[in-house]
Design an enzyme around this catalytic site. Structure first.
Site, PDB file in Angstrom:
ATOM      1  N   HIS A 125      38.322  44.086  40.714  1.00  0.00           N
ATOM      2  CA  HIS A 125      38.197  44.146  42.171  1.00  0.00           C
ATOM      3  C   HIS A 125      37.827  45.580  42.547  1.00  0.00           C
ATOM      4  O   HIS A 125      38.172  46.532  41.849  1.00  0.00           O
ATOM      5  CB  HIS A 125      39.544  43.747  42.785  1.00  0.00           C
ATOM      6  CG  HIS A 125      39.536  43.551  44.265  1.00  0.00           C
ATOM      7  ND1 HIS A 125      39.565  44.612  45.158  1.00  0.00           N
ATOM      8  CD2 HIS A 125      39.548  42.425  45.025  1.00  0.00           C
ATOM      9  CE1 HIS A 125      39.591  44.138  46.385  1.00  0.00           C
ATOM     10  NE2 HIS A 125      39.571  42.820  46.337  1.00  0.00           N
ATOM     11  N   ASP A 202      46.706  45.198  37.362  1.00  0.00           N
ATOM     12  CA  ASP A 202      46.608  44.668  38.719  1.00  0.00           C
ATOM     13  C   ASP A 202      47.011  43.203  38.673  1.00  0.00           C
ATOM     14  O   ASP A 202      46.271  42.349  38.194  1.00  0.00           O
ATOM     15  CB  ASP A 202      45.172  44.850  39.213  1.00  0.00           C
ATOM     16  CG  ASP A 202      44.901  44.189  40.557  1.00  0.00           C
ATOM     17  OD1 ASP A 202      45.810  43.529  41.102  1.00  0.00           O
ATOM     18  OD2 ASP A 202      43.771  44.335  41.054  1.00  0.00           O
ATOM     19  N   GLN A 205      46.263  38.797  41.587  1.00  0.00           N
ATOM     20  CA  GLN A 205      45.830  37.408  41.460  1.00  0.00           C
ATOM     21  C   GLN A 205      46.709  36.604  40.520  1.00  0.00           C
ATOM     22  O   GLN A 205      46.715  35.373  40.575  1.00  0.00           O
ATOM     23  CB  GLN A 205      44.385  37.353  40.957  1.00  0.00           C
ATOM     24  CG  GLN A 205      43.358  37.792  41.972  1.00  0.00           C
ATOM     25  CD  GLN A 205      43.353  36.911  43.215  1.00  0.00           C
ATOM     26  OE1 GLN A 205      43.534  35.702  43.137  1.00  0.00           O
ATOM     27  NE2 GLN A 205      43.151  37.519  44.365  1.00  0.00           N
ATOM     28  N   LYS A 228      49.617  36.977  48.650  1.00  0.00           N
ATOM     29  CA  LYS A 228      49.057  36.008  47.707  1.00  0.00           C
ATOM     30  C   LYS A 228      50.156  35.163  47.060  1.00  0.00           C
ATOM     31  O   LYS A 228      49.879  34.334  46.196  1.00  0.00           O
ATOM     32  CB  LYS A 228      48.238  36.735  46.644  1.00  0.00           C
ATOM     33  CG  LYS A 228      47.052  37.504  47.234  1.00  0.00           C
ATOM     34  CD  LYS A 228      46.241  38.202  46.167  1.00  0.00           C
ATOM     35  CE  LYS A 228      45.234  39.168  46.771  1.00  0.00           C
ATOM     36  NZ  LYS A 228      44.162  38.519  47.514  1.00  0.00           N
ATOM     37  N   CYS A 366      34.626  41.129  46.599  1.00  0.00           N
ATOM     38  CA  CYS A 366      35.018  42.513  46.278  1.00  0.00           C
ATOM     39  C   CYS A 366      34.970  42.745  44.772  1.00  0.00           C
ATOM     40  O   CYS A 366      35.807  43.468  44.213  1.00  0.00           O
ATOM     41  CB  CYS A 366      36.404  42.835  46.831  1.00  0.00           C
ATOM     42  SG  CYS A 366      36.470  42.891  48.625  1.00  0.00           S
TER      43      CYS A 366
END
Length: 408
Positions: A125, A202, A205, A228, A366
């Site tokens: 991202h 990260d 997600q 999320k 993104c």
């Protein structure tokens, strides 16, 4: 029928927005990779906060302040337990994953020197690309990219070749927001540690679909956004190992993050407050804890099993559409299907689907370098959550077929 231990019909009743119509059609919400919906149980916690004990935390002796402080710190404890974090002060509450990544990037500006190397994956991202580019511009560090293949998988042989004694930092998403690929983060972390590099994963997600054990992973930093995970926007966490967080300088200056202030010198507070300047998103933090409670009540193994079956069904059905191509066919993936239809633009497909009440995401998500790799302007992205259904998949597929017929 998809076999599941989850009562999907009952779960859907927890989400008020799923009852609404869009353009006269029942809403089919398939943009969960951008933001998941919020259950009534979390909404009630938000309302209760503003109804009963809205006050600033850590600073007041009055009852409302103490109640708000207790609830906020209890949420930090829930986060610590959920992610199996050793100490509560290794949980830094931030405004979200982007804030968390920038906090680390800013801090490492003090330690990176000219010629040091930083590795990022090809499927990041923008929030896990731009801060490291800015860091390299400030320090003379060199950004190198772990390449990917046509299936949307990292080429791990090349990753191992890139690692050296010059490597100081490695950054990778746990799950690709654009492709759904689940990256082999255990191998990435272990190999980086073998050359003395720190690792940031990260998890924005991943965390809605996978329950990571951060102590078992031995990861140095891990980031998550609440919105999320059935929580509110504007709140998330940075997990960091205590020894690294102590070395990093503060990202922002202000109230709360200080021990003592004079005009001659300021000393900083201990963790986690050193990185939590100003009044935080108090209600958001409390609601994040409530969202974790809700998802844990369903069980992450149950969620993963159901979502995997739903995605497999959606993949099979979408591939019946003439001219449809899926981008991201990794062996290990979750919850995301990115696709295009030959001869159409993804924006046009998405616009027609919206008229049919179907919410998907279109564009580069993104993650423009991924689109450049495939030489496409973007994709249509359908992303699934545990409250989606096989019937909604069928509505999506019929909508895609209708859009194709209108455009070609």
């Amino acid at each position: 029928m998809i076999k599941t231990s989850l009562d999907i019909a009952s779960i859907r009743k927890d989400f008020p927005v799923l009852n609404r119509k869009v353009n006269g059609k029942p809403l089919v919400y398939l943009d969960n990779a951008a933001t998941s919906q919020t259950p009534q149980q979390v909404i009630d916690v938000i309302v209760e906060y503003y109804h009963r004990y809205n006050a600033n935390i850590h600073r007041g002796v009055h009852t409302l302040s103490q109640e708000a402080t207790d609830a906020y710190e209890a949420a930090r404890g829930k986060i610590q337990k959920h992610f199996n974090i050793a100490k509560p002060y290794e949980v830094i509450l931030t405004s979200g994953t982007t804030h968390s990544i920038n906090l680390v990037a800013n801090g490492f500006s003090s330690f990176i020197k000219e010629g040091d190397e930083i590795l990022v994956s090809a499927m990041e991202h923008h929030s896990n690309i731009v801060p490291w580019q800015m860091l390299c511009e400030r320090t003379g560090g060199i950004l190198k990219v772990i390449p990917m293949n046509q299936n949307g998988e990292l080429i791990m042989e090349e990753y191992h070749k890139l690692l050296s004694e010059k490597t100081k930092l490695v950054f990778c998403n746990h799950v690709s927001n654009a492709l759904g690929t689940i990256n082999p983060i255990e191998e990435i972390i272990d190999a980086a540690h073998n050359v003395g590099a720190a690792v940031l994963i990260d998890g924005a997600q991943a965390a809605a679909h996978i329950k990571p054990d951060l102590q078992a992973l031995d990861v140095d930093f891990y980031t998550v956004s609440a919105h999320k995970m059935c929580g509110p926007t504007g709140v998330g966490i940075l997990y960091g190992k205590e020894e690294l967080l102590k070395k990093l300088p503060p990202y922002q200056g202000g109230g709360e993050m200080i021990a003592e202030v004079t005009f001659e010198k300021t000393t900083y507070a201990d963790l986690p407050h050193k990185f939590e300047a100003g009044t935080p998103n108090i209600c958001g933090g409390i609601a994040f804890g409530a969202a974790l409670d809700y998802m844990n009540s369903l069980g992450f193994e149950n969620i993963a099993e159901y979502e995997d079956e739903l995605m497999s069904y959606a993949t099979r059905q979408l591939l019946t559409v003439e001219g449809l191509k899926i981008y991201g066919t990794a062996k290990n993936k979750t919850s995301v299907i990115s696709f295009n239809i030959e001869g159409t633009h993804p924006y046009d497909i998405g616009s027609i689907l919206d008229k049919l009440g179907i919410a998907v995401r279109t564009g580069h998500h993104c993650a423009q370098p991924i689109m450049d790799f495939y030489q496409i302007p973007g994709t249509v992205r359908a992303s699934f959550s545990f409250y989606n259904t096989k019937k909604e998949v069928d509505v999506l597929v019929e909508g895609v077929k209708r859009a194709r017929n209108m455009l070609l």
